[in-house]
Scaffold this motif. Structure first.
Motif, PDB file in Angstrom:
ATOM      1  N   GLY A 152       0.817  -1.210   0.000  1.00  0.00           N
ATOM      2  CA  GLY A 152       0.000   0.000   0.000  1.00  0.00           C
ATOM      3  C   GLY A 152       0.848   1.255   0.000  1.00  0.00           C
ATOM      4  O   GLY A 152       0.536   2.227  -0.704  1.00  0.00           O
ATOM      5  N   SER A 200      -4.373   1.526  -3.150  1.00  0.00           N
ATOM      6  CA  SER A 200      -3.546   1.647  -1.955  1.00  0.00           C
ATOM      7  C   SER A 200      -4.371   2.050  -0.735  1.00  0.00           C
ATOM      8  O   SER A 200      -4.883   3.171  -0.671  1.00  0.00           O
ATOM      9  CB  SER A 200      -2.448   2.696  -2.188  1.00  0.00           C
ATOM     10  OG  SER A 200      -1.815   3.039  -0.973  1.00  0.00           O
ATOM     11  N   TYR A 212      -3.208   2.890   2.035  1.00  0.00           N
ATOM     12  CA  TYR A 212      -2.509   4.055   2.584  1.00  0.00           C
ATOM     13  C   TYR A 212      -3.024   5.333   1.936  1.00  0.00           C
ATOM     14  O   TYR A 212      -3.272   6.337   2.607  1.00  0.00           O
ATOM     15  CB  TYR A 212      -1.007   3.903   2.361  1.00  0.00           C
ATOM     16  CG  TYR A 212      -0.165   4.999   2.982  1.00  0.00           C
ATOM     17  CD1 TYR A 212       0.412   4.822   4.237  1.00  0.00           C
ATOM     18  CD2 TYR A 212       0.086   6.185   2.312  1.00  0.00           C
ATOM     19  CE1 TYR A 212       1.195   5.822   4.812  1.00  0.00           C
ATOM     20  CE2 TYR A 212       0.852   7.185   2.870  1.00  0.00           C
ATOM     21  CZ  TYR A 212       1.409   7.002   4.119  1.00  0.00           C
ATOM     22  OH  TYR A 212       2.163   7.996   4.681  1.00  0.00           O
ATOM     23  N   THR A 215     -11.614   1.839   4.391  1.00  0.00           N
ATOM     24  CA  THR A 215     -10.529   1.207   5.141  1.00  0.00           C
ATOM     25  C   THR A 215     -11.066   0.425   6.338  1.00  0.00           C
ATOM     26  O   THR A 215     -10.706  -0.742   6.548  1.00  0.00           O
ATOM     27  CB  THR A 215      -9.531   2.275   5.619  1.00  0.00           C
ATOM     28  OG1 THR A 215      -9.018   2.976   4.487  1.00  0.00           O
ATOM     29  CG2 THR A 215      -8.382   1.632   6.383  1.00  0.00           C
TER      30      THR A 215
END
Length: 267
Positions: free
Chosen positions: A202, A222, A224, A245
């Protein structure tokens, strides 16, 4: 007697890991007290800005140093996007692999023989990981808030909370991947590898996405980037990325319970 039957795996996990949790808490405090009080000297320094300007743009974008002269940019570059991410990721991988570690040692088989269901075992393990990560995130947020005025960061409390929620959600997604891999294989090396690999991948995808407009689409892959491509401290957390997330992290934890229930334990 009744209390002994309520969340036995969760309570034992918290009881057995409080010392390590204290160590992680101290580590986060040390990082924050090391970096944030330095901002008044760095943020107003022309030399610091000249140093940043002298670095390759690709490196500055990768490390998130483009806004380091602001309190929000400095805090994100030093803690939320770097050291805090690193510390919580390591903790998440270690704690997330505990399900596989329990199976390797034979402890899980012994616990299950005492009437604890497999799904319950996995879910309580995930809950213990989540509670510890939330504690670290809350502690980090409160510490940043306490240092906000002394360090002249000028951060908004609500955005500190958002950045902390993003950091914890990202860490729990990593832990969820480790839990699922551990439930599927029963091997700690696989749980650790999958959790750490997801976190590293990520970060790399986000770094590549900053290098060229042609690679910007990698942000969508990703985790992140889902929470940090928009600065949580400067602009507010990306609500969609935050929900995605947390949602995937919780789904992975739930999937670990399903997988463990359907697989033969190796012991």
């Amino acid at each position: 007697m009744i209390m002994a039957r309520i969340l036995p795996v969760f309570r034992r996990s918290i009881r057995e890991t409080w010392r390590s949790l204290l160590g992680w808490t101290i580590g986060i405090a040390l990082v924050l007290f090391l970096y944030l009080p330095l901002y008044p000297s760095f943020g107003t320094s022309d030399g610091m800005q000249q140093l940043i300007d002298s670095l390759p743009k690709e490196l500055v974008d990768t490390l998130g140093y483009s806004q380091i002269a602001s309190g929000a940019g400095y805090t994100e570059a030093t803690f939320y996007g770097l050291m805090g991410f690193l510390l919580l990721t390591i903790a998440a991988v270690l704690w997330g692999s505990s399900l596989a570690a329990a199976e390797e040692s034979g402890r899980a088989e012994l616990d299950l023989a005492h009437g604890i269901g497999r799904s319950q075992y996995a879910l309580e393990t995930a809950l213990s990981v989540l509670v510890r990560l939330v504690w670290l995130g809350v502690f980090a947020g409160l510490t940043v808030w306490a240092l906000n005025d002394p360090a002249e960061l000028e951060l908004e409390p609500l955005r500190i909370a958002g950045a902390s929620a993003a950091l914890v959600g990202l860490a729990f997604l990593t832990a969820g991947a480790a839990l699922l891999a551990g439930a599927a294989t029963g091997r700690r090396i696989w749980a650790t590898g999958v959790g750490a690999g997801l976190a590293v991948l990520g970060y790399i995808l986000q770094a590549l996405a900053t290098q060229s407009e042609d690679l910007a689409w990698l942000d969508a892959l990703s985790p992140y980037a889902w929470v940090f491509r928009q600065s949580p401290l400067a602009e507010g957390v990306d609500a969609g990325g935050l929900v995605l997330t947390w949602g995937i992290g919780l789904a992975l934890a739930a999937a670990s319970a399903v997988v463990l229930r359907t697989r033969d334990l190796r012991g």
